[in-house]
Design a protein around this motif. Structure first.
Motif, mmCIF file in Angstrom:
data_model
loop_
_atom_site.group_PDB
_atom_site.id
_atom_site.type_symbol
_atom_site.label_atom_id
_atom_site.label_comp_id
_atom_site.label_asym_id
_atom_site.label_seq_id
_atom_site.Cartn_x
_atom_site.Cartn_y
_atom_site.Cartn_z
ATOM 1 N N LEU A 383 0.116 2.296 -5.890
ATOM 2 C CA LEU A 383 -1.175 1.845 -5.366
ATOM 3 C C LEU A 383 -1.475 2.509 -4.026
ATOM 4 O O LEU A 383 -2.608 2.920 -3.756
ATOM 5 C CB LEU A 383 -1.180 0.319 -5.220
ATOM 6 C CG LEU A 383 -1.183 -0.455 -6.543
ATOM 7 C CD1 LEU A 383 -1.052 -1.949 -6.291
ATOM 8 C CD2 LEU A 383 -2.453 -0.158 -7.339
ATOM 9 N N ASN A 384 -0.430 2.622 -3.218
ATOM 10 C CA ASN A 384 -0.639 3.232 -1.909
ATOM 11 C C ASN A 384 -1.038 4.704 -2.017
ATOM 12 O O ASN A 384 -1.742 5.230 -1.155
ATOM 13 C CB ASN A 384 0.624 3.079 -1.074
ATOM 14 C CG ASN A 384 0.305 3.172 0.413
ATOM 15 O OD1 ASN A 384 0.640 4.143 1.066
ATOM 16 N ND2 ASN A 384 -0.396 2.173 0.916
ATOM 17 N N SER A 385 -0.611 5.344 -3.104
ATOM 18 C CA SER A 385 -0.999 6.746 -3.292
ATOM 19 C C SER A 385 -2.467 6.857 -3.715
ATOM 20 O O SER A 385 -3.094 7.897 -3.548
ATOM 21 C CB SER A 385 -0.099 7.409 -4.337
ATOM 22 O OG SER A 385 -0.472 6.982 -5.639
ATOM 23 N N LEU A 386 -3.006 5.780 -4.263
ATOM 24 C CA LEU A 386 -4.418 5.792 -4.670
ATOM 25 C C LEU A 386 -5.351 5.525 -3.494
ATOM 26 O O LEU A 386 -6.469 6.021 -3.438
ATOM 27 C CB LEU A 386 -4.675 4.726 -5.744
ATOM 28 C CG LEU A 386 -3.903 4.857 -7.048
ATOM 29 C CD1 LEU A 386 -4.276 3.726 -7.978
ATOM 30 C CD2 LEU A 386 -4.167 6.210 -7.708
ATOM 31 N N MET A 387 -4.866 4.712 -2.566
ATOM 32 C CA MET A 387 -5.722 4.353 -1.432
ATOM 33 C C MET A 387 -4.840 3.858 -0.298
ATOM 34 O O MET A 387 -3.919 3.071 -0.520
ATOM 35 C CB MET A 387 -6.678 3.221 -1.863
ATOM 36 C CG MET A 387 -7.707 2.845 -0.838
ATOM 37 S SD MET A 387 -8.514 1.277 -1.278
ATOM 38 C CE MET A 387 -7.837 0.211 -0.009
ATOM 39 N N GLU A 388 -5.143 4.279 0.911
ATOM 40 C CA GLU A 388 -4.340 3.858 2.052
ATOM 41 C C GLU A 388 -4.419 2.339 2.213
ATOM 42 O O GLU A 388 -5.507 1.767 2.166
ATOM 43 C CB GLU A 388 -4.852 4.538 3.317
ATOM 44 C CG GLU A 388 -3.839 4.523 4.437
ATOM 45 C CD GLU A 388 -4.459 4.981 5.764
ATOM 46 O OE1 GLU A 388 -5.481 5.690 5.714
ATOM 47 O OE2 GLU A 388 -3.909 4.596 6.807
ATOM 48 N N GLY A 389 -3.277 1.724 2.382
ATOM 49 C CA GLY A 389 -3.239 0.281 2.619
ATOM 50 C C GLY A 389 -3.328 -0.545 1.346
ATOM 51 O O GLY A 389 -3.277 -1.782 1.406
#
Length: 642
Positions: A383-389
């Motif tokens: 998930l973090n690779s899809l969007m920061e945070g």
DNA sequence: CGAAAAACTTAGTATTTAGACT
DNA sequence: AGTCTAAATACTAAGTTTTTCG
């Protein structure tokens, strides 16, 4: 009597920095220790095997912990008793241990009664005594309840240490009843600035450690002895450090809003991936997004209650129905989540999701992991690779907030001027979120008590029913033909029909009737008050004295007050009615709105809504909530969109 | 890396308080 | 003025996420 000098941290320019440094200066007074144990008076006796037995101080204290809980359901649980007895014996003297070998022979009743009496006495104290205690407490809060955080006086959340007692785990917790030990200064780690005046340990004692770590937000920490976990004293939600974090949380959720379509496309595609882990990840994400499930970390076996979230679901927690009640591809969830709250839901899912679930459960036992190739850390890394945070719980925040916004749009009637009907819409929108997040509470228990008083009031109810419901006219006509006995029978029969028609409970019906009575009374009060005001006014016109004027003012005030109360009652009644006659009667009274309001709903949505419809914010947020969301209240106008 | 510990957020229930009702 | 009820607050357990450690 609000202090006017409250720090408006959200007005400062440098809010968004995130360097890991949480403070430059931190000074506080340390924790407040639990009061020392007060030995029992000689007259209050613990008995063993029928004979009074004086215990050593330590054994006596632990005994009182159990005695205080004697009438609680916990003491009927085997684990609780076993754990308590084991830990109690550890603090007994040799002699005590040799005598007290069977919990069943212990008689705690007198001790229990003694403590019940003490609470009664406390309740019955004079006004002056209560006031004195209140003032003492306020002084304590003044001294220990605040700290200096970067030059600002900030409120601390929990500055009192947890007193010793018996551990009350939730659900089927294997450690329930174990002794939670008294925390002493030697257990305590203090965190504060090097250049601050460090808190002093009580005379004759030392802190475990004093450190100066400005990368963390806690002031005091200790390790509790049940699970060996750290506990902390931290700031109140109204503080800058908590508020900024909260604000940031909602900004991340808003960011997800702009990315969610793409992410959904991704996991739809991944449902057919050739790699098993990716397929499982896609299904898990589908559940987290669609059903707002929690991430579901692995738990150590036997250390706590057996609960699960998404990633830790086991095959036994779902049932797959290719068809159910005329619908295709139904997944029936039944598991215990956080706090051992049951999650039960029958959900239609995509055909591909269903196929995958069949695949994941093939050749597995009920106790096997549904997502055996997946855990929260790989999921969150993805998930973090899809969007920061982005982490799993952001989906809960996002879906909760967007649901509130959409529901408010849908349910608010702009043409309806009535404030109470607006609040009703708000509460319904809030409830939709609470249902989504499965936030529950124990049903209020006065329900059954009200049943008891039923018979005394039946005639009154008959009258109100007669004037309030659609059955009225029939009833009145019938009433003129019948004696009172027949009338009552008839009313019961009508009630019975209503119960059947709406599959509601008698208690709910009766509560509604009760509310109707209250509303009628209030309306009558308002009529009376208006009469009085009228005569006070003419009095004043004839005799323009100060006294008469004040009297007239007071009467007007009274009308206002009564009208406010009436609105409140109407909201309650309508809300109740929508519950009772809605579809999901039984569960709804067990839905808790507070948790979502406090933790999942972007407060700016609520603030904007209030401004748009000129609803005072106090109607949505109480004092605590206004403090926590002060930043949002100050920050946005009606144009805010989540 | 992966496990464990630390840090921090979210959760339901118990207790207290306020204010409506009798 | 006392009693009852609902709302507010206090409490602390139980999660998630981040950080540390071997």
């Amino acid at each position: 009597e609000e202090p006017e000098d409250k720090w408006k941290w959200w007005e400062e320019k440098d809010n968004a920095k995130d360097s890991g440094v949480k403070w430059k200066f931190l000074e506080h007074k340390g924790p407040v220790f639990a009061p020392p144990y007060e030995p029992l008076p000689k007259t209050v006796q613990f008995k063993y095997d029928g004979k009074p037995m004086k215990l050593s101080l330590e054994a006596e204290e632990v005994m009182t912990f159990y005695a205080k809980m004697l009438d609680h359901e916990y003491t009927s649980k085997n684990d609780f008793n076993k754990n308590f007895f084991g830990d109690w014996r550890k603090v007994m003297t040799k002699e005590e241990k040799s005598i007290i070998s069977d919990l069943g022979k212990c008689n705690f009743r007198d001790v229990c009664t003694y403590f019940q009496q003490k609470t009664e006495e406390r309740k019955a104290r004079s006004k002056a005594e209560k006031l004195e205690e209140k003032q003492k407490n306020e002084a304590l809060v003044e001294e220990f309840g605040f700290c200096d955080w970067d030059g600002h006086r900030e409120k601390i959340g929990n500055f009192r240490l947890e007193p010793p007692g018996l551990f009350r785990g939730r659900g089927n917790h294997p450690k329930m009843g174990k002794l939670k030990k008294r925390i002493i200064p030697e257990d305590i780690t203090i965190n504060c600035s090097k250049n601050s005046v460090a808190p002093k340990p009580p005379p004759g004692h030392k802190w475990k450690e004093v450190r100066h770590d400005n990368q963390v937000t806690w002031l005091v920490s200790w390790t509790e002895n049940i699970q060996n976990q750290n506990k902390y004293i931290m700031l109140n939600p109204s503080s800058r450090v908590k508020g900024e974090k909260d604000w940031q949380k909602y900004e991340i959720a808003r960011n997800l809003k702009t990315k969610v379509d793409r992410i959904r496309e991704d996991y739809m595609r991944d449902l057919k991936s050739s790699e098993m882990m990716i397929r499982q990840r896609a299904v898990a994400l589908y559940f987290i997004d669609k059903l707002a499930l929690r991430a579901g970390n692995e738990k150590e076996d036997g250390e706590s209650a057996d609960t699960v979230g998404c990633c830790s679901l086991r095959c036994e927690h779902i049932k797959l129905h290719k068809q159910l009640d005329g619908k295709d591809f139904i997944v029936e969830f039944d598991f215990l989540g956080k706090d051992s709250i049951r999650y039960y839901n029958k959900v239609p899912v995509l055909k591909q999701v269903f196929k995958n679930l069949v695949l994941f459960t093939e050749n597995k036992e009920g106790g096997d992991d549904l997502f055996d190739r997946l855990n929260t850390s790989t999921l969150n890394k993805y998930l973090n690779s899809l969007m920061e945070g982005l982490t799993a719980k952001v989906f809960r925040t996002y879906n909760a907030s967007i649901t509130l916004q959409n529901q408010l749009l849908e349910l608010t009637d702009p043409d309806d001027e009535n404030v109470s009907s607006k609040i009703l819409s708000y509460n319904r929108a809030n409830r939709a979120v609470a249902v989504l997040c499965n936030h529950q509470r124990a049903a209020p228990k006065n329900f059954s008590e009200q049943m008891g008083r039923m018979n005394d009031k039946v005639e009154l109810w008959s009258a109100v029913l007669a004037s309030k419901t659609q059955y009225l006219i029939r009833l009145r006509n019938v009433a003129s033909l019948m004696g009172s006995f027949l009338l009552i029978t008839y009313v019961w029969f009508m009630l019975y029909l209503i119960l059947l028609r709406f599959s509601t409970t008698l208690v709910d019906m009766l509560q509604m009737v009760g509310m109707c009575i209250k509303i009628e009374k209030k309306q009558a009060d308002i009529r009376d008050a208006k009469q009085e005001a009228k005569s006070a006014k003419s009095d004043y016109k004839h005799n323009k004295s100060e006294g008469k004027r004040k009297l007239y003012e007071a009467k007007k005030k009274k009308i206002e007050r009564l009208q406010e109360q009436l609105i409140k009652l109407e909201v309650q009644a309508t809300d109740k009615a929508s519950l009772v006659f809605g579809k999901t009667t039984e569960e709804n009274k067990e839905i808790a709105l507070g948790t979502s309001k406090l933790n999942y709903l972007d407060p700016r949505i609520t603030v904007a809504w209030c401004k748009k419809y000129a609803i005072p914010i106090e109607k949505c947020y109480n004092k605590t909530q206004r403090d926590k969301f002060a930043w949002a209240i100050a920050m946005v106008d009606e144009s805010y969109v989540f």
